[in-house]
Design a protein around this motif. Structure first.
Motif, short mmCIF file in Angstrom:
data_model
loop_
_atom_site.label_atom_id
_atom_site.label_comp_id
_atom_site.label_asym_id
_atom_site.label_seq_id
_atom_site.Cartn_x
_atom_site.Cartn_y
_atom_site.Cartn_z
N MET B 1 0.84 -1.19 0.00
CA MET B 1 0.00 0.00 0.00
C MET B 1 0.88 1.25 0.00
N ALA B 2 0.64 2.04 -0.96
CA ALA B 2 1.45 3.25 -1.02
C ALA B 2 1.05 4.20 0.12
N ALA B 3 2.03 4.79 0.71
CA ALA B 3 1.76 5.67 1.83
C ALA B 3 1.16 6.98 1.33
N LYS B 4 0.25 7.47 2.11
CA LYS B 4 -0.38 8.75 1.76
C LYS B 4 0.54 9.89 2.17
N PRO B 5 0.36 11.04 1.54
CA PRO B 5 1.23 12.17 1.89
C PRO B 5 1.03 12.64 3.33
N MET B 6 2.08 13.22 3.87
CA MET B 6 1.98 13.82 5.19
C MET B 6 1.34 15.19 5.04
N LYS B 7 0.68 15.60 6.10
CA LYS B 7 0.19 16.98 6.14
C LYS B 7 1.17 17.77 6.99
N ILE B 8 1.79 18.76 6.41
CA ILE B 8 2.78 19.53 7.14
C ILE B 8 2.38 21.01 7.12
N ARG B 9 2.41 21.61 8.29
CA ARG B 9 2.19 23.05 8.40
C ARG B 9 3.42 23.63 9.08
N ALA B 10 3.94 24.68 8.52
CA ALA B 10 5.06 25.35 9.16
C ALA B 10 4.80 26.84 9.15
N SER B 11 5.03 27.48 10.28
CA SER B 11 4.84 28.92 10.32
C SER B 11 5.96 29.53 11.15
N VAL B 12 6.37 30.72 10.74
CA VAL B 12 7.47 31.38 11.45
C VAL B 12 6.92 32.58 12.21
N LYS B 13 7.39 32.72 13.45
CA LYS B 13 6.96 33.85 14.27
C LYS B 13 8.13 34.25 15.16
N ASP B 14 8.50 35.50 15.13
CA ASP B 14 9.61 36.01 15.93
C ASP B 14 10.87 35.16 15.78
N GLY B 15 11.15 34.75 14.56
CA GLY B 15 12.39 34.03 14.30
C GLY B 15 12.37 32.56 14.67
#
Lengths: 155, 104
Positions: B1-15
């Motif tokens: 079974m092919a793996a499903k994509p990951m859900k990634i959220r990245a946000s930058v705040k004050d460095g």
């Protein structure tokens, strides 16, 4: 069926079965991974796990914290995190005393990464959850008891 | 079974960049039994690493106690909007998957 499964977990036979499977070579693909700390992840007791991680006698520290709920309704998904305000924290690990294998996850933190990692773990039953932290070459620990109302190793 | 994509959220705040990831994986412990009483073999992510600008910002090892469809959140210093964060995992069957997301 379901009751049996609970009993298996309680008596720790489940872990033995896993060990037997490993010995029989049924789950060998995972064992081929060089970097994965097999000894630590397969250790059953807290003491053995700590030994395998090279942290025989961690010191309790107020600068380390286990974050998580006091009561987890569903043991299959327990949000747990580790934070450390110790300078030079290079490793954090989450250990669950009463799980068949105590070590749930460990993280290596390069410089610049904050010692604040959150994840979700399975818990078979109410247990102490430990955060193990390596900072400046020394090991520190914090504990939190999380009560589980519904065990989380099955489905 | 092919793996499903990951859900990634990245946000930058004050460095400081905060990364939150939801990985699609069964995380089978090897301790459950199927309807016939046969043990379902263990199948779980063993290693995981996160990269930013070619530098490892987190590497982790998982045991079977990590929940199905693992969630992971961590923070690292640096990062700018538009930078890519890459996550890679490898499971005990040798399957791997890599996904990336831009810092928003």
């Amino acid at each position: 069926m379901n009751n049996q499964r609970r009993n298996v977990l309680k008596t720790g036979v489940g872990a033995t079965v896993l060990g037997a499977l490993t010995a029989a070579g049924l789950i060998t693909p995972g064992m081929a991974l060089a970097d994965w700390n097999k000894a630590a992840f397969e250790a059953k007791s807290m003491a053995d796990t700590l030994k395998a991680l090279g942290a025989a006698t961690p010191v309790d520290s107020k600068d380390v914290q286990v974050t998580g709920p006091d009561i987890a309704e569903n043991g299959a998904v327990v949000p747990v995190g580790v934070t450390s305000s110790l300078a030079g924290t290079t490793m954090v690990a989450i250990l669950i005393d009463k799980n068949p294998n105590a070590l749930a996850a460990s993280f290596t933190l390069p410089a610049g990464t904050e010692a604040n990692v959150q994840t979700r773990v399975k818990m078979g039953q109410t247990s102490n959850v430990y955060a193990l932290v390596k900072a400046d070459g020394k090991f520190y620990m914090a504990t939190k008891e999380i009560k589980v109302t519904l065990g989380g190793c099955g489905g | 079974m092919a793996a499903k994509p990951m859900k990634i959220r990245a946000s930058v705040k004050d460095g400081v960049t905060e990364v939150k990831a939801l990985i699609s994986h069964e995380m089978e412990t090897g301790q459950r039994k199927d309807a016939n009483g046969a043990i379902i073999p263990a199948w779980f992510i063993t290693e995981l690493s996160a990269m930013h600008n070619g530098k490892v910002v987190l590497s982790g090892e998982f045991g079977t106690a990590v929940s199905k469809n693992p969630y992971l959140a961590f923070k690292f210093k640096g990062g700018a909007a538009g930078d890519k964060v890459t996550l890679t995992w490898k499971d005990n069957k040798g399957e791997t998957r890599t996904d990336e997301a831009a810092i928003g």
